[in-house]
Design an enzyme around this catalytic site. Structure first.
Site, PDB file in Angstrom:
ATOM      1  N   HIS A  41      21.363 -31.111  43.395  1.00 22.15           N
ATOM      2  CA  HIS A  41      19.912 -30.923  43.636  1.00 22.15           C
ATOM      3  C   HIS A  41      20.192 -28.967  43.406  1.00 22.15           C
ATOM      4  CE1 HIS A  41      18.124 -34.018  45.812  1.00 22.15           C
ATOM      5  NE2 HIS A  41      19.103 -34.297  46.439  1.00 22.15           N
ATOM      6  N   LYS A  52       8.679 -21.097  51.820  1.00 23.64           N
ATOM      7  CA  LYS A  52      10.377 -22.152  52.137  1.00 23.64           C
ATOM      8  C   LYS A  52      11.245 -21.010  52.214  1.00 23.64           C
ATOM      9  CE  LYS A  52       8.843 -21.434  47.330  1.00 23.64           C
ATOM     10  NZ  LYS A  52       8.796 -21.773  46.380  1.00 23.64           N
ATOM     11  N   ARG A  53      12.751 -21.292  51.804  1.00 23.15           N
ATOM     12  CA  ARG A  53      13.561 -20.668  52.346  1.00 23.15           C
ATOM     13  C   ARG A  53      13.552 -19.212  52.062  1.00 23.15           C
ATOM     14  NH1 ARG A  53      17.697 -23.524  56.102  1.00 23.15           N
ATOM     15  NH2 ARG A  53      18.813 -21.468  55.888  1.00 23.15           N
ATOM     16  N   LYS A  77      14.281 -17.486  44.744  1.00 21.27           N
ATOM     17  CA  LYS A  77      12.729 -17.520  44.659  1.00 21.27           C
ATOM     18  C   LYS A  77      11.739 -16.356  44.654  1.00 21.27           C
ATOM     19  CE  LYS A  77      14.662 -21.294  47.845  1.00 21.27           C
ATOM     20  NZ  LYS A  77      13.829 -22.991  47.626  1.00 21.27           N
ATOM     21  N   THR A 110       9.874 -28.945  46.092  1.00 20.46           N
ATOM     22  CA  THR A 110       9.102 -30.066  46.313  1.00 20.46           C
ATOM     23  C   THR A 110       7.304 -29.476  47.488  1.00 20.46           C
ATOM     24  OG1 THR A 110      10.089 -30.077  47.920  1.00 20.46           O
ATOM     25  CG2 THR A 110      10.350 -31.498  46.611  1.00 20.46           C
ATOM     26  N   LYS A 125       3.472 -30.803  47.198  1.00 23.46           N
ATOM     27  CA  LYS A 125       2.883 -31.165  48.045  1.00 23.46           C
ATOM     28  C   LYS A 125       1.273 -29.683  48.068  1.00 23.46           C
ATOM     29  CE  LYS A 125       6.513 -31.541  51.218  1.00 23.46           C
ATOM     30  NZ  LYS A 125       7.996 -31.355  51.290  1.00 23.46           N
TER      31      LYS A 125
HETATM   32  C1  26W Z   1      26.788 -26.245  51.068  1.00 24.52           C
HETATM   33  C2  26W Z   1      25.522 -25.263  51.325  1.00 24.52           C
HETATM   34  C3  26W Z   1      24.582 -25.734  50.580  1.00 24.52           C
HETATM   35  C4  26W Z   1      23.374 -26.839  51.438  1.00 24.52           C
HETATM   36  C5  26W Z   1      22.326 -27.347  50.776  1.00 24.52           C
HETATM   37  C6  26W Z   1      24.179 -25.865  49.269  1.00 24.52           C
HETATM   38  C7  26W Z   1      22.774 -27.075  48.681  1.00 24.52           C
HETATM   39  C8  26W Z   1      22.271 -26.829  49.231  1.00 24.52           C
HETATM   40  C9  26W Z   1      20.601 -27.843  49.145  1.00 24.52           C
HETATM   41  C10 26W Z   1      20.833 -28.099  47.866  1.00 24.52           C
HETATM   42  C11 26W Z   1      19.828 -26.800  48.835  1.00 24.52           C
HETATM   43  C12 26W Z   1      18.407 -26.852  48.171  1.00 24.52           C
HETATM   44  O1  26W Z   1      17.995 -27.625  49.356  1.00 24.52           O
HETATM   45  N1  26W Z   1      18.112 -27.833  46.636  1.00 24.52           N
HETATM   46  C13 26W Z   1      16.809 -27.817  47.046  1.00 24.52           C
HETATM   47  O2  26W Z   1      16.765 -28.945  46.760  1.00 24.52           O
HETATM   48  C14 26W Z   1      14.992 -29.625  46.706  1.00 24.52           C
HETATM   49  C15 26W Z   1      15.305 -31.021  46.233  1.00 24.52           C
HETATM   50  O3  26W Z   1      15.756 -31.794  45.326  1.00 24.52           O
HETATM   51  C16 26W Z   1      14.838 -28.742  45.251  1.00 24.52           C
HETATM   52  O4  26W Z   1      13.388 -29.434  45.250  1.00 24.52           O
HETATM   53  C17 26W Z   1      14.642 -27.416  45.181  1.00 24.52           C
HETATM   54  O5  26W Z   1      14.716 -26.573  43.857  1.00 24.52           O
HETATM   55  C18 26W Z   1      16.670 -27.303  45.259  1.00 24.52           C
HETATM   56  O6  26W Z   1      16.442 -26.170  45.847  1.00 24.52           O
END
Ligand code: 26W
Length: 841
Positions: free
Chosen positions: A385, A576-577, A582, A686, A690
């Protein structure tokens, strides 16, 4: 497959009552789906479960009783589904995710079970306004952002498409922090979401799994003289499962989300207690329960904390144990495991599942290594992701060896055998061997979890076409060459039940009036709206819906945060975060540019298209630059919102604590969706989907799923700007000098200088100096390089928005052409390209 419920699934096969007793054969009867039936059930729950009379009941009592009543109506389906799944023994999906951003459950469960109207009328009959009870529900914030919400959309689609499946995860006692602003700065509060109890969960302590940690390994010769290894752990915790209903939409199906909670194996040490060392007596308990205490609030940069690895192993080992012990029939031939299950790994967080399955198959079930590896390679698939190198998890061999010594041994052996095969294929190309090794050497010896997932997974997918392409070409090229056909793509999607039907009921009824109701489970039917885009009357009605959603949002924000949306303003939304890639800073520079131009008299305020800019964003607590940017957005808002020169023309709103519930109010009201990440950085997004599905136009780069949105909705209905991914690469290779853009673009310079001047910080230049100097001398995500293209695109937005009717037409075309972005379609792609699971009969 699935694990259900009340009285059967959680008991191991051997101990189930079984269908011998005549009553056991009788189907579970749901209460009558009538107002009288519902009232009776509700009062029963209120009186007997909540233990309070209607006259004395609080809205919390009433909410809990209402939830209980909806549960009762769904229970029969849930139990029926579980026995059906168990009887069928067909292949199913176990979705392993460290995060599920579920949102509020009440309305979704009412919708799925067609009970919304009956419940509303029944409660009214009891003198209760269901809307008041809706506000009581605290959303379970068991996720950070995109990845967690995607998991929630996926389990909704899996249930609605009758796919035999179970979501496995962690029941954090504290979810994502509550965000408050003090003097414009983010302050985190613990998210005690369970404080009022959680009516949607069913604990099953009898199905607890024992999870081990630490210790050492030893080898021994078994009865056949075969040398084997075994793990001698040092300590254990109990993993107690909590089941949550995942109702399908109008298909009578209810799947299960099974979240694990940690409890100490031995409650507390009475001996130590009696010795008076009370603290010591409960230390083991608190230590154990820490494991599922709180969600890690990072969503990009892993901190490599031991507790995080404990969390990952805890839920993964519990889930695999649960599946092998409680789902598979007694004596199941494990060589057939790939015909019964696919474990989908939601990013690298659950990848420790690979050595865990190997350990169980080899050490506990006595299966030979090669046979076990052949099984394991068919039972896992991995979804990546992210594209940020720093987001790819690595665990030091020191930490892994200390916490999970046997798993490290197994990973070493997997890697040795893998590198042997690589050497065979590519010869002694040491550079490539080192580049592909699951074990990395720098900056310290560590396990590269994404590599382990790629070597073990039957399939590896990215979450948007561009992302999957970059994964193959840039992030894991050697693996793509070594494993032809392993890499695929499944573009993300969102559930239309929550994000159209529930979040935007007026739009939903307008669509149903035009197309019939089928679109809710077959979103491609939205294509039928293309014809209506040409119909002025329909355009008017669409515009009225959007206007009403804006009024609704305005009252929510007034009540929730005491802030006012500009009346008749274009709503320009970025939610978004908070992350530098971003590029919330690009949005800030646009606002400051407009503000500066009016302040300097270059542009008359009356010439500006009135806009309200709405931000929503949480920053990981340790992410300093992100927190600076949040502070700056609030500070700019402070000044702009109180400056008479732009009164009624520009407003900046930043409601705190952006979450799923607020998203459901903001997205339907938006006119403009900001998807402005640097090309090549956002895996998919995502939120972008929406917004398009709720009739907002997108201003965005060719990044992530924006590319596919633009292709489908058409260039005329999308405000594209900025560099493409190859152009970003080229500029990077050429050497990027952000100051050049500052010097050559006067608008940009004036906007940056205004920030640097302290105009938004009471004249104190030091407050936002870190942001300004970062942009001037680092700007890793090329905000300055894309600035002018962005500002031009925003001018095109102003121009387009001036013609409301054409804007509405474009918005309707966005909806009509975005049916592809349903999470149902994503699940269909996973079934075809990765899982090959048969639909449930
Ligand atoms: C360990 C730290 C950590 C925690 C969460 C690293 C990475 C993440 C996630 C992968 C971050 C995340 O939420 N990625 C997002 O995933 C969405 C669902 O696929 C995508 O639509 C977003 O582009 C992506 O940033």
């Amino acid at each position: 497959m699935g694990v259900s419920e009340e009285n059967s699934a959680s008991v191991s096969p051997a101990h189930r009552l079984g269908a011998t007793h005549p009553l056991a054969l009788a189907p579970v009867i749901s209460p009558p789906a009538t107002v009288d039936g519902f009232v009776r059930q509700f009062l029963q729950n209120l009186n007997f479960d909540q233990g309070v009379a209607l006259s004395d009941s609080s809205s919390t009592d009433q909410y809990l009783a209402l939830a209980g009543t909806v549960r009762d109506y769904l229970m029969a389906r849930w139990l029926d589904d579980q026995s059906r799944q168990r009887a069928q023994q067909s292949k199913g999906v176990c979705y392993l995710s460290a995060e599920y951003l579920l949102g509020r459950q009440l309305d979704n469960n009412l919708l799925a079970s067609r009970l919304t109207d009956i419940a509303t009328e029944s409660l009214a009959k009891c003198g209760i306004d269901i809307d008041v009870l809706r506000q009581v529900e605290v959303e379970p914030g068991l996720g950070n952002g995109g990845l967690g919400r995607l998991a929630a959309c996926f389990i909704d689609s899996l249930a609605t498409m009758s796919v035999p499946s179970t979501g496995y995860g962690i029941r954090y006692e504290y979810g994502i922090f509550r965000q408050t602003f003090i003097d414009g700065q983010q302050v985190e509060q613990p998210d005690a979401w369970l404080a009022l109890g959680s009516p949607w969960e069913f604990p099953h302590p009898e199905a607890a799994q024992q999870i081990s940690f630490g210790g050492h390994t030893e080898t021994y010769d078994d009865e056949d003289g075969v040398t084997r290894s075994r793990w001698i752990p040092a300590w254990h915790v109990q993993a107690v499962p909590y089941n949550y209903m995942v109702p399908g939409y109008h298909n009578g199906r209810v799947n299960t989300l099974r979240l694990w909670s940690a409890v100490a194996s031995d409650a507390f040490d009475l001996r130590i207690f009696n010795s008076g060392d009370y603290e010591e007596a409960v230390r083991a308990q608190t230590f154990a329960e820490n494991i599922s205490k709180v969600l890690y609030p990072e969503d990009s940069t892993p901190q490599g904390k031991e507790l995080r690895l404990q969390q990952q192993y805890f839920f993964v080992a519990a889930s695999i144990g649960d599946f092998l012990d409680n789902v598979l029939p007694e004596g199941f031939d494990l060589s057939k495991l790939p015909d019964r299950v696919i474990f989908q790994l939601n990013d690298t967080h659950p990848v420790i599942a690979v050595p865990e399955l190997m350990r169980v198959l080899v050490d506990e079930r006595g299966i030979e290594w090669d046979a076990a590896w052949a099984i394991t390679q068919q039972c896992f698939a991995y979804t990546c992701h992210t594209l940020l190198p720093e987001a790819l998890e690595v665990w030091s061999v020191d930490l892994l060896g200390r916490l999970l010594p046997r798993h490290l041994e197994i990973i070493y052996r997997i890697n040795d055998e893998f590198l042997l095969a690589v050497r065979e294929r590519f010869g002694d190309d040491e550079l490539r061997i080192r580049a592909m090794s699951i074990i990395g050497e720098h900056p310290y010896r560590s396990v590269r979890m994404a590599y382990l997932a790629t070597v073990a997974g039957a399939k590896v997918n990215g979450v948007a076409e561009l992302h999957s392409q970059l994964l193959r070409e840039k992030v894991l090229p050697d693996f793509d060459e070594f494993f032809p056909g392993k890499f695929t793509n499944v573009t993300n999607g969102v559930t239309p039940r929550r994000f159209i039907r529930l979040a935007n009921p007026d739009l939903a009824s307008l669509i149903t009036e035009a197309l019939g109701a089928g679109w809710t489970v077959d979103l491609e039917r939205l294509r039928g709206l293309e014809a209506f885009a040409a119909d002025p009357e329909f355009r008017e009605r669409f515009a009225a819906v959007k206007a009403h959603n804006k009024v609704r949002l305005a009252s929510v924000l007034r009540e929730r945060d005491g802030i006012e949306v500009g009346d008749g303003h274009m709503l320009d939304v970025m939610v978004k975060r908070l992350h530098e890639y971003k590029r919330q800073m690009l949005k800030v520079l646009h606002i400051v540019t407009q503000y500066e131009q009016v302040r300097s008299g270059e542009v008359a305020a009356s010439d500006i298209i009135p806009r309200t800019f709405i931000f929503g964003a949480k920053a990981a607590p340790g992410y300093t630059m992100a927190k600076h940017i949040i502070h700056l957005v609030n500070a700019v808002g402070e000044v702009v919102n109180s400056d008479p020169v732009v009164e009624g023309r520009l407003k900046v709103l930043f409601p705190p604590n952006y979450n799923v519930t607020l998203a459901e109010r903001v997205i339907p009201a938006a006119d403009l969706s900001e998807q402005i990440s640097l090309a090549g950085k956002e895996a998919s997004g995502t939120g972008n989907m929406k917004f398009a599905l709720n009739g907002a136009l997108t201003i965005g780069t060719d990044d992530g799923a924006n590319v596919e949105i633009r292709k489908l909705v058409g260039d005329d209905n999308f405000f594209l700007f900025g560099m493409s991914e190859p152009e970003v690469e080229a500029l990077w290779a050429k050497g990027y000098q952000p100051t050049e853009y500052y010097q050559s673009d006067e608008r940009l310079r004036r906007a940056m200088d205004l920030i640097a001047s302290g105009a938004f910080s009471g004249g104190d230049r030091s407050v936002f100096e870190p942001i300004v100097s970062n942009l001037l001398y680092d700007d890793r995500f090329m905000v300055l390089a894309d600035y002018s293209s962005y500002i031009e695109a925003q001018a095109r937005v102003d121009e387009a928005y001036a013609d409301q009717d054409t804007w509405s037409r474009s918005a309707i075309l966005n909806i009509a052409r975005s049916g592809f972005f349903s999470s149902d379609r994503s699940i269909r792609d996973y079934i075809e390209r990765v899982w090959h699971t048969p639909p449930m009969l």
